[in-house]
Design an enzyme around this catalytic site. Structure first.
Site, PDB file in Angstrom:
ATOM      1  NE  ARG A 261      -3.604  -2.361   2.427  1.00 14.90           N
ATOM      2  CZ  ARG A 261      -4.521  -2.669   3.331  1.00 14.90           C
ATOM      3  NH1 ARG A 261      -4.759  -1.820   4.329  1.00 14.90           N
ATOM      4  NH2 ARG A 261      -5.199  -3.783   3.262  1.00 14.90           N
ATOM      5  NE  ARG A 276      -0.995   4.419   9.257  1.00 12.77           N
ATOM      6  CZ  ARG A 276      -2.259   3.990   9.248  1.00 12.77           C
ATOM      7  NH1 ARG A 276      -2.793   3.547   8.135  1.00 12.77           N
ATOM      8  NH2 ARG A 276      -2.967   4.015  10.348  1.00 12.77           N
ATOM      9  CD  GLU A 348      -8.116  -1.727  11.187  1.00 14.22           C
ATOM     10  OE1 GLU A 348      -8.267  -0.502  11.250  1.00 14.22           O
ATOM     11  OE2 GLU A 348      -8.205  -2.391  10.142  1.00 14.22           O
ATOM     12  CB  SER A 351     -10.722  -4.733   9.145  1.00 17.03           C
ATOM     13  OG  SER A 351     -11.817  -3.922   8.835  1.00 17.03           O
ATOM     14  NE  ARG A 388      -1.381  -2.105  11.854  1.00 22.83           N
ATOM     15  CZ  ARG A 388      -2.286  -1.185  11.539  1.00 22.83           C
ATOM     16  NH1 ARG A 388      -3.542  -1.342  11.963  1.00 22.83           N
ATOM     17  NH2 ARG A 388      -1.970  -0.135  10.827  1.00 22.83           N
TER      18      ARG A 388
END
Length: 414
Positions: A261, A276, A348, A351, A388
Site C-alpha cells: 500500500r 504502518r 486495529e 477488519s 501487527r
RNA sequence: AGAGAGGUGGCCGAGUGGUCGAAGGCGCACGACUGGAACUCGUGUAUGGGGCAACUCAUCGAGGGUUCGAAUCCCUUCCUCUCUGCCA
C-alpha cells in the site's frame, strides 16, 4: 457498485442510507439522471438498430430473389447515418454513468450505528484483561532495538521509508504466525490458497480499489498489473465473472500474502515503528456466500479472528464501525483491536466486512438460484495482520529486561 | 523472447459474408417405457441489458475497422498448444 434500479425505485431510502457514508444527495440525483439518460439513449439506439437489422435481412432476401436493391440501399444508408449520433450519445451516457457509479460507496447495513468517524464506533465487547506490568512497558520499536529484531534503517536503504527488515527470531516469529493462522483457518473449513501477488485492473475494479483508489496502489510499469493491497483482491476475484452452483456455496478461502500500500494520505501517521508500512504480511479469509447465510458466516469469521487472538493470549476488543468509518465496499464491518501496553491503547489488527452484493455486482460473481442467476454476497476479513500481531506479542509478552516470551501456541512452530 | 498452430454454448466439435445465437455429439433436466434401473424414445438446456408480456438489443477470447449485413474479411491485443531459447 450499488444497485441502480434500487436507487431509482427507492430514492429517498437509498439516499438516507448513503448519507451515513457521507455521500451527497446531489451525487445521487446526478447518478439517477445519468441512469435515466443512458436508458433513453439505449432505447433510441436499439430501435434504430432493430430497424437496421431487419432491413439488412430484407436486403439479403432481395439479393437471393434477384430483386432490385438500389431503393432499399438508399433507405438503409440513411438509417445508418442517423445511427451515428445515437451511438455517440449512448456511449457518452454510459461513460458518464460509470464514472460516477463506480465511485459511489456501498450502502451501510441498517444495523450500522450512526456516526462520523472512529470516535463513534461502538465497542461490543472486550476479550481478556490487559496484563498489569510492574514496570513501564516499552513500545515495540524500543523492544525491537534491544533484541535486534527489526532493522528499520536497512529496510529504508533497500527500498525506501516505511519498509523494514525482520531479523533472527522476529523473522522466525513472523513465519510461525503465518503458519499458525493458516492452520487455524484451515481447521475452521477455509481452503488454503496461494495466489498471485499482482492482479490486473479488472480484478482491482471488481473488489472496489479501482478506479477511485488508484493512488493507494503500486502499479507495475508497462504492465496491466498492480501489487495487491490485500489478499481480498485475488481471493474474492477467484470467481470473477463466474456463475457458481448453489451447492458450491459457501466458498471459504484463506491465504497468506504480502500486502502493498502506498499509504497516500497517511503522511506523518505512525511513522515510528512498524504499525504502518508499504509492505506487510497478512492472512486473509474470504467467503463467497449465499445472501441468506452471509450474516452467520460474518459472525463465524469475527469469532474465528477473535479466537486466534485469544489463543495467542492477546487482549482485544470487538468494535462495530459506524457509518462514517465504514470502508468503501463494506455494508458492515467489525474491527478487532488488540491491546498494545507500550502504546497504552487498542490498535486495529483485524477488519471483517460483509460487502453484500457490492463487489459481486462489480466482479460479476453469481450463483444459480433455481433457473435465475443471482449475485452472491462476498465477505472478507483478516485473520490476522501478521506484522501487527508480532508487535502485539512484543509489547504484551515483554519482560522488564526487554526480553520477549513466545506464546505457548506458537512454540511448536518455532 | 523467436517460429508455427489455434481460441465457437457445461464439454467436444461443425461453420469462411445474409436463411447462424450458432449443425451434430456428449453431458444435464423433465417426461414416456420398467417392479426399479440401464438401454431406447420424446422434450428442453448460454449470458447480460431494455420492455419486464409479445418483443427487442448485445455477446462465437477482448478491443477497433471494412460492409446494407461479420463467428466468417482486415488491424491491434490477450491467452492456450508445439518447437527453439532462457530460467526456479
Amino acid at each position: 457498485m450499488i444497485d441502480l434500479k434500487y436507487l431509482q425505485n427507492n430514492f429517498e431510502e437509498a439516499s438516507a442510507k448513503l448519507q451515513k457514508k457521507g455521500v451527497e444527495n446531489a451525487t445521487l440525483e446526478n447518478l439517477q439522471t445519468l441512469f435515466t439518460t443512458l436508458k433513453e439513449a439505449n432505447a433510441a439506439l436499439e430501435s434504430a438498430k432493430a430497424e437496421q437489422n431487419s432491413m439488412s435481412k430484407l436486403f439479403g432476401q432481395y439479393m437471393r430473389e434477384g430483386k432490385d436493391v438500389t431503393e432499399l440501399k438508399v433507405k438503409v444508408d440513411a438509417n445508418k447515418e442517423a445511427m451515428v449520433p445515437l451511438q455517440e450519445k449512448a456511449r457518452e451516457a454510459e461513460e458518464a454513468l460509470y464514472e460516477v457509479a463506480l465511485a459511489v460507496p456501498n450502502f451501510p447495513d441498517d444495523s450500522v450505528p450512526e456516526g462520523m468517524d472512529e470516535e463513534d464506533n461502538v465497542e461490543l465487547k472486550r476479550v481478556l484483561e490487559p496484563k498489569m506490568f510492574n514496570f513501564e512497558p516499552k513500545e515495540h520499536w524500543a523492544l525491537a532495538e534491544k533484541n535486534g529484531w527489526i532493522d528499520f534503517e536497512r529496510g529504508v536503504k533497500l527500498a525506501k521509508s516505511r519498509f523494514s527488515v525482520l531479523r533472527g527470531d522476529a523473522a522466525r516469529l513472523e513465519r510461525a504466525l503465518i503458519n499458525f493462522f493458516l492452520d487455524t483457518n484451515r481447521e475452521k473449513g477455509f481452503e488454503e490458497l496461494c495466489v498471485p501477488f499482482m492482479n490486473n485492473a479488472q480484478m482491482l475494479q471488481g473488489t472496489g480499489q479501482l478506479p477511485k483508489f488508484e493512488d493507494d496502489l503500486f502499479k507495475i510499469e508497462g504492465e496491466d498489473l498492480y501489487l495487491i493491497p490485500t489478499a481480498e483482491v485475488p481471493l474474492t476475484n477467484m470467481y470473477n465473472d463466474e456463475i457458481l452452483s448453489e451447492k458450491e456455496l459457501p466458498v471459504l478461502m484463506t491465504g497468506y500474502t504480502p500486502c502493498f500500500r502506498k499509504e497516500a494520505g497517511s503522511a506523518g501517521r505512525d511513522t515510528r515503528g512498524m504499525i504502518r508500512q508499504h509492505q506487510f504480511d497478512k492472512v486473509e479469509m474470504v467467503a463467497i456466500a449465499h445472501p441468506d447465510r452471509s450474516d452467520e458466516i460474518f459472525e463465524m469469521m469475527v469469532q474465528n479472528a477473535s479466537d486466534i487472538l485469544t489463543a495467542l493470549g492477546l487482549p482485544h476488543r470487538v468494535v462495530e464501525l459506524c457509518g462514517g468509518d465504514l470502508g468503501f465496499s463494506a455494508a458492515r464491518t467489525i474491527d478487532l483491536e488488540v491491546w498494545l501496553p507500550g502504546q497504552n491503547r487498542y490498535r486495529e489488527i483485524s477488519s471483517i466486512s460483509n460487502t453484500k452484493d457490492f463487489q459481486a455486482r462489480r466482479a460479476k460473481i453469481r450463483f444459480k438460484d433455481g433457473k435465475k442467476n443471482r449475485l452472491v454476497y462476498t465477505l472478507n476479513g483478516s485473520a490476522l495482520a501478521v506484522g501487527r500481531t508480532l508487535i502485539a506479542i512484543m509489547e504484551n509478552y515483554q519482560n522488564e529486561d526487554g526480553s520477549i516470551e513466545i506464546p505457548e501456541v506458537l512454540r511448536p512452530y518455532m
